[in-house]
Write a protein that holds these residues in place. Structure first.
Motif, short mmCIF file in Angstrom:
data_model
loop_
_atom_site.label_atom_id
_atom_site.label_comp_id
_atom_site.label_asym_id
_atom_site.label_seq_id
_atom_site.Cartn_x
_atom_site.Cartn_y
_atom_site.Cartn_z
N PRO A 13 0.94 -1.16 0.06
CA PRO A 13 0.09 0.02 0.02
C PRO A 13 0.77 1.23 -0.01
N PRO A 16 -0.60 8.26 1.48
CA PRO A 16 -0.88 9.29 0.92
C PRO A 16 0.01 10.71 1.36
N GLU A 35 3.53 -5.01 5.89
CA GLU A 35 2.96 -5.64 4.91
C GLU A 35 3.68 -7.09 4.82
N GLY A 61 -6.26 -3.63 -0.68
CA GLY A 61 -6.73 -2.73 0.47
C GLY A 61 -5.71 -1.67 0.78
N LYS A 62 -6.37 -0.43 1.35
CA LYS A 62 -5.79 0.63 1.72
C LYS A 62 -4.82 0.47 3.05
N ARG A 63 -5.06 -0.55 3.73
CA ARG A 63 -4.39 -0.82 5.12
C ARG A 63 -4.60 0.54 5.89
N PHE A 64 -5.66 1.16 5.88
CA PHE A 64 -5.96 2.49 6.75
C PHE A 64 -5.53 2.38 8.15
N GLU A 92 -4.91 -5.29 11.67
CA GLU A 92 -5.41 -5.63 10.11
C GLU A 92 -5.98 -6.96 10.15
N ARG A 112 -12.76 -6.58 -2.95
CA ARG A 112 -11.55 -5.97 -3.35
C ARG A 112 -11.17 -6.11 -4.51
N SER A 335 -11.02 11.64 3.77
CA SER A 335 -12.29 11.20 3.86
C SER A 335 -13.49 11.99 3.28
N ARG A 338 -13.85 12.61 -0.43
CA ARG A 338 -14.48 11.61 -1.19
C ARG A 338 -15.74 11.88 -1.66
#
Length: 340
Positions: A13, A16, A35, A61-64, A92, A112, A335, A338
């Motif tokens: 991922p 940002p 990861e 997945g974003k792994r937010f 996660e 996904r 968020s 979006r």
């Protein structure tokens, strides 16, 4: 075979841009470590097992939650410790496990961009894969100490309570909107809160900062879920990647729908006729979407988004006003953007 390829097309991922090059680099390196640990943990075990338990992790997945745990750790003296990485992976893994179970309950066939585990194998395999992920998370937790184990026992209890609450539905005389807010707090907010708690705890942050980050995560979870609810009705599929009305088809009553159904007018009356369960006919889905879009559902839901955003901001005010806190504000902003 196409879906198999999609599930294997996992890349690390990408963090940002949080407006700070050092923080961006630290987050990117942390995501890479997390990861690697996640996929390594899922590669252990019998060969007939590992492809199934790693299926959703490899689908992306974003792994937010990982990202938030890594940022929360920055408030401590050990922000890059191995324990921080393990804590992020625990959260996660738990999130991934719930997705396996959710797909069975929702009878979903995609997740996904890949075939869901229940569609590819069976409901039984998907349930067992989710269960196994919980065991992997538990093993990692044991290495993190009794406070982490105790915290996650409570978090998991709350998570299951939320799923049960949603499945059973609102009780006689209970306000459906209050019921829904409680459900998303228990199902979504709790794991984001755990990411803030465990990341900062194992990063060595002061206790008052740990508590503020946990509460920030709870409120941010509410914001994220309500934003998703709005996107499900008003999004452009080309931009969001979501098909409007997915929740309608699954029989999930989201916040804008609940507000629209509550209206004491023709819109509310017709929606109450249509929305008695999953809506499968395309014409009825289109009609319901049109009614919701003409209702006050979006405006009322946005008022709730702002309420929880302000509560989240109040927790950020308790933290040092530095680049990390600015980055958390930026996550909230992403968020809201979006919504278009």
């Amino acid at each position: 075979m196409a879906s198999t390829h999609s599930a294997e097309a996992q890349t690390t991922p990408v963090a940002p841009d949080l407006g700070n090059s050092q923080l961006n680099q630290a987050l990117t390196e942390g995501l890479q470590r997390a990861e690697s640990k996640l996929l390594n943990e899922l590669a252990q075990g019998e060969s007939f097992l590992t492809d199934k338990i790693s299926h959703l992790a490899k689908a992306g997945g974003k792994r937010f939650r990982v990202m938030f745990a890594l940022l929360a750790a920055q408030y401590g003296t050990r922000p890059t410790s191995d324990d921080v990485i393990s804590a992020a992976v625990v959260v996660e893994l738990t999130h991934l496990a719930t997705l396996y179970h959710d797909d069975v309950m929702d009878e979903a066939d995609r997740r996904r961009g890949a075939e869901s585990a229940n569609a590819r194998w069976s409901n039984s395999v998907a349930i067992l894969a989710g269960d196994y992920l919980f065991s992997v998370a538990s093993k990692l937790m044991a290495s993190l100490g009794s406070e982490t184990v105790a915290h996650f026992a409570e978090a998991f209890q709350e998570l299951v309570t939320g799923q049960m609450r949603e499945t059973v539905g609102a009780s006689e005389g209970e306000d459906p909107i209050e019921h829904y807010m409680t459900v998303i707090q228990e199902k979504t907010g709790v794991l984001i809160a755990s990411a803030g708690f465990l990341g900062s705890l194992h990063g060595g942050a002061p206790r008052e900062h740990v508590e503020a980050l946990q509460l920030f995560g709870r409120n941010m979870g509410q914001v994220f879920q309500i934003v998703d609810d709005i996107i499900d009705v008003w999004s452009d599929p080309e931009e969001s990647g979501k098909t409007p009305g997915t929740d309608l088809r699954e029989g999930v009553f989201t916040l804008p729908m609940l507000y629209a159904m509550r209206q004491d007018d023709a819109i509310g009356a017709r929606l109450r006729e249509i929305l008695v369960g999953p809506v499968t006919e395309d014409a009825l889905v289109d009609e319901a979407l049109d009614l919701i879009r003409r209702s006050h559902g979006r405006e009322k839901s946005l008022e709730d988004v702002e309420y929880y955003r302000q509560r989240a901001e109040a927790e950020l005010a308790k933290l040092p006003q530095n680049d990390v806190t600015d980055a958390l504000r930026q996550l909230m902003k992403f968020s809201l953007e979006r919504l278009g």
